[in-house]
Design an enzyme around this catalytic site. Structure first.
Site, short mmCIF file in Angstrom:
data_model
loop_
_atom_site.label_atom_id
_atom_site.label_comp_id
_atom_site.label_asym_id
_atom_site.label_seq_id
_atom_site.Cartn_x
_atom_site.Cartn_y
_atom_site.Cartn_z
N GLU A 65 14.78 60.37 -5.64
CA GLU A 65 13.64 60.32 -6.56
C GLU A 65 14.07 59.53 -7.78
O GLU A 65 15.12 59.77 -8.35
CB GLU A 65 13.18 61.72 -7.00
N GLU A 117 15.88 69.63 -4.95
CA GLU A 117 15.89 70.22 -6.29
C GLU A 117 15.91 71.74 -6.27
O GLU A 117 15.08 72.39 -6.92
CB GLU A 117 14.71 69.69 -7.11
#
Length: 941
Positions: free
Chosen positions: A514, A439
């Protein structure tokens, strides 16, 4: 006469054998854990005086070699410091504050708390004369963070990241046959992550001794190829020479099977590397019908590397490995040993209730075992390299691992950290994928992210070409990183169109790195924002995020996706989304911070595991809600489930694949019963009963945990008069242990501000306004008069060639609380050849254990200001440049800890207990108002 001769011969023979064995052991590798008996004290981030005047000398440790000062100096007096064992996390010991870091769980440590952001550690070790000629090094598995290490006052180096293991060669600095001092200064003022990271030496430390010619750090690399049911194993060893030997050495590499039997060996004579150089040596082995490493049977082999010099063993190094194949397919997903598997993974940080990040090895095992019981087969290290012990457990229990570096980048800092992680971990069969980022929103979708990924990915493959590389991506699935990464890591299907990305990049395998990210509080079934409670029903938390069930269905239905990793397996400190203070832990976990299951665990167990499952939620204690509808969910992998309330059927429902069942049930006290059917036959029954009030404390040790180590996880609960567990009990329980000690307590409550640990508080109180007056003689019978004006600042402008026969010194120290229970000690630092000490006019005598330590009884102390006087004959300089001690010492105040205690949260709490080394058993006792006490005896194996 004959018998005497035989006896002498026998004694000489025994001596020779003992000497030979000793010499042989000394020539080979010796790795000793040195976690015990450290000293610790807080320093200060910017106040050098509070940081023990470290780095204030004319010559600093960076100016001249060996000039470590303050606590870094070898002769620094640390007697007043706290004693402790490693691993240690000082952040978890601190109270909570709204001023603390949101991401670090509001603990009063780190940035914003300069008095709790610097920690000093010191340890003394003896290294015998017999070790001369060996290489001596210190090995640290990890220190959070920015550590500086000193050895006998010599600066060894700095390690910025809190997640790297590192090693320092101290051979040149050793005091052989005497005392050696290890010093570590830790600066945890800066955060690396946005999650709880702890503070201090939170991983193991070792002392290593080797021959100058030895296997280098992380010096073996083992790969295997399987053909026709046989395996060819390639073992590369890197040999380092830190000595002057020139000539041949023999390298013998052997493989031991799962039972420890040697099944293959290769030997070759090679030329030793030159001085401070390395050389690579590669062996190839054929292993017939190998026992493969897989999830159900994690078979492990060992490679033994033996180095001989002039036929004598000089180093022996063992490497555990597994034989297995991993393959990603862009159409069919992931294959392990040629068989398709679906990743049923969880993301996890590395902290645990009551312990913080300083996890004992047994707790690493406990956590992975809990995930395996849930049906999980994969673990993503979020978002940093894990402890070596975690990977060892994953190897042994059969858990696949995504190993992740901390930060993306292309310079030495980033690539060196990545290299160290890969070389440390690439022999673990559990590790199936390297992750080089997560991320990175600033670069994910652009050309910079693409460039960095190409470099890091190529760099990783140059070190280990056997594993693929991934990145967890959340801000778009088409450009930048996602267009070049080898294995696409999707972070949340709400952040982009996964199917569209797959259709555009059809040659790129993918997995959900995720997914889920739901909110749930264990044991809570109605959301209450005022109390910061989130309902445990699996619901969509927000528009861009999906429930656990929605996420698993999405990935399970798509063969081209290798599987998914849920955010998260366990709750963790910090990031208490969707709330803030006073919530101090996350709500994302399938289990809470203790490892107690939330109801989502049973959904996953139904569809991830192989055993029949039947679980009813919620509990059935709803006094005051009679007649109101309660949502009743059943998690199961049965074909059909029938629900009963007080033996009345509420209907039978068919279970759809990867789903759950729901009923609306008006609350009546009694018994909810579910019956599960397979192929029309009753196979399981589960009940939830309305309980009575709690009457007794129940303590239960994790059986496997209790029998396999010195640290035991204990569950605390209450039962009613019928022996039923009370799911709504929130009693405060007090604990004590004999034959062991309690390491930490927890209960899984995300809003609990209770102490995690109850430890004695050690305060160091300085002596101020230190003055002196000359004396004609050292009369120790009485204190000289203080009424004249001849006092002056102590030691200022002292003429050491023309000193008085004796001096009297006086100073002040402040005691905030002079409680009868406190222990107050004066640790004197020698300022004279003969000294006498008075406190508030009372003569005090040194302790028998240490003639420079004075125990100050409460009857001689005042709350507030106290006066100390020291009469001493002066020290004399031998050389003009001698530096004389001018510090009289420190006052140590020990405030005993409160009794260990913790409130139950929705029926449960947890105690982590460590057995004493000499005790045969640990007796844990628990008590509370209005409850019958509980006792648990944990015997040694």
């Amino acid at each position: 006469m004959k018998s005497i001769t035989l006896n002498r011969f026998f004694l000489c023979f025994i001596f020779f054998i003992s000497f030979y064995i000793s010499a042989q052991n000394q020539s080979e590798r010796d790795l000793t854990l040195i976690d015990k008996d450290w000293r610790f004290s807080f320093g200060h981030l910017y106040d050098t005086q509070k940081d023990f005047n470290h780095a204030t000398s004319y010559f600093s440790y960076l100016t001249k070699t060996g000039f470590g000062d303050g606590p870094a100096a070898q002769n620094f007096d640390d007697r007043a410091w706290r004693k402790l064992d490693l691993p240690h996390d000082w952040a978890v010991e601190q109270p909570f504050s709204e001023k603390g870091s949101f991401s670090h769980g509001f603990k009063t440590a780190g940035k914003g708390f300069p008095e709790k952001s610097i920690g000093w550690y010191r340890k003394k070790i003896t290294i015998p004369e017999a070790d001369k000629g060996r290489m001596i090094s210190l090995k640290f598995d990890g220190v959070f963070r920015n550590s500086k290490v000193f050895f006998n006052g010599y600066f060894l180096g700095t390690e910025e990241s809190g997640y790297n293991g590192f090693e320092y060669d101290v051979t040149a600095y050793v005091n052989y046959g005497g005392e050696n001092t290890i010093v570590v200064r830790v600066d945890a003022s800066m955060e690396e992550g946005w999650f709880y990271e702890g503070a201090g030496i939170y991983r193991h430390v070792y002392l290593q001794k080797t021959n100058p010619i030895h296997v280098a750090v992380n010096g073996t690399y083992i790969t295997s190829e399987i053909q026709n049911k046989n395996a060819e194993v390639t073992a590369r060893v890197t040999i380092e020479n830190k000595g002057n030997y020139k000539g041949e050495i023999e390298v013998i590499q052997s493989i031991l099977d799962t039972e420890g039997k040697q099944i293959a060996t290769v030997s070759e004579n090679i030329t030793a590397p030159d001085f401070y150089k390395t050389a690579h040596y590669t062996s190839k082995f054929k292993v017939n019908n190998p026992l493969l490493w897989d999830l159900e049977n994690p078979n492990l082999y060992r490679l033994v590397t033996l180095i001989k010099q002039e036929r004598k063993p000089i180093d022996r190094f063992e490497t555990t490995f597994g034989i297995r194949t991993i393959k990603f397919d862009a159409e069919k997903g992931l294959f392990l040993n040629g068989k398709p598997i679906k990743l049923k993974g969880t993301n996890n940080h590395q902290d645990h209730a009551g312990i913080g990040t300083a996890l004992p090895d047994e707790l690493q095992y406990y956590r992975i075992k809990k995930l395996k019981e849930m049906g999980s087969n994969a673990y993503r290290c979020s978002h940093h390299p894990p402890t070596p012990e975690l990977l060892k457990v994953c190897d042994e229990l059969g858990m696949l691992v995504i190993d992740e570096t901390r930060l993306m980048g292309v310079n030495d800092y980033h690539l060196n950290n990545l290299k160290r992680m890969i070389e440390r971990d690439y022999n673990h069969p559990s590790v199936f994928c390297w992750s080089v980022g997560n991320e990175e929103w600033n670069i994910e979708g652009g050309i910079v992210g693409e460039r960095i990924t190409n470099v890091m990915q190529g760099f990783a493959k140059s070190i280990d070409p056997t594993r693929p590389v991934t990145v967890g991506i959340s801000s778009g699935f088409k450009t930048g990183i996602s267009s070049v990464v080898e294995i696409m890591g999707y972070n949340y299907m709400g952040n982009g169109d996964i199917d569209a990305h797959r259709n555009e990049f059809r040659q790129q395998p993918g997995m959900g790195t995720e997914e889920g990210s739901t909110f749930a509080t264990r044991g809570i079934y109605f959301t209450d924002d005022d109390k910061h409670y989130q309902s445990a029903y699996d619901k969509k938390p927000r528009p861009s995020f999906y429930s656990i069930e929605e996420g698993w269905k999405f990935y399970a239905e798509r063969p081209y996706l290798a599987g998914m990793f849920i955010w998260t397996g366990f709750d963790y400190r910090g990031e208490p989304t969707p709330y803030g203070w006073p919530s101090v832990t996350s709500y994302f976990g399938m289990m809470d911070v203790c490892g107690f299951p939330k109801d989502n665990v049973y959904y996953l167990k139904s569809w991830w595991g192989k055993e029949p499952v039947l679980h009813i939620m919620p509990h059935w204690n709803w006094a005051g809600m009679e007649g109101k509808e309660i949502d009743v969910w059943v998690h199961s992998n049965c074909d059909e489930v029938e629900l009963f309330l007080n033996k009345k059927s509420l209907g039978k429902k068919k279970m759809e694949l990867n789903s759950h069942l729901e009923w609306k049930v008006k609350y009546i006290p009694g018994t909810l019963e579910a019956i599960g059917y397979k192929s029309g036959k009753k196979v399981l029954t589960e009940t939830k009963k309305t309980t009575g009030i709690a009457e007794k404390i129940e303590l239960t040790a994790d059986k496997e945990n209790a029998s396999n180590g010195n640290v035991v996880v204990v569950t605390v609960a209450t039962t009613d008069k019928k022996g039923l567990y009370v799911p709504t009990s929130n009693h405060e329980i007090t604990f004590s242990a004999k034959g062991g000690k309690i390491l930490g307590v927890g209960n899984g409550n995300p809003t609990s501000l209770e102490n995690d640990q109850f430890i004695d508080n050690v305060d160091l109180v300085s002596i101020t306004n230190f003055e002196e007056k000359k004396l004609a003689s050292a009369n120790t019978d009485r204190i000289p008069s203080e009424g004249d004006n001849s006092w002056k600042e102590a030691f200022k402008d002292r003429d050491y060639k023309n000193q008085a026969p004796a001096y009297v010194y006086r100073g002040k120290f402040e005691l905030k609380n002079n409680l009868k229970t406190n222990t107050v000690n004066f640790f004197h630092k020698k300022i004279g050849t003969e000294t006498v000490v008075f406190v508030n006019g009372n003569k005090v005598v040194p302790s028998t254990e240490d003639n420079q330590k004075y125990v100050l009884n409460s009857n001689v102390l005042n709350q507030g200001t106290n006066t100390i006087q020291i009469i001493a004959t002066p020290l004399q300089k031998n050389k003009d440049w001698d530096v004389m001690n001018t510090d009289p010492g420190i006052i140590q105040v020990i405030t005993p800890a409160e009794s260990w205690k913790r409130k139950l949260f929705n029926g449960f709490a947890q105690i982590i207990v460590q057995k004493d080394g000499n005790a045969n058993e640990v007796v844990l006792s628990a008590s509370a108002n209005s409850l019958n006490p509980g006792t648990l005896v944990i015997s040694k194996k």
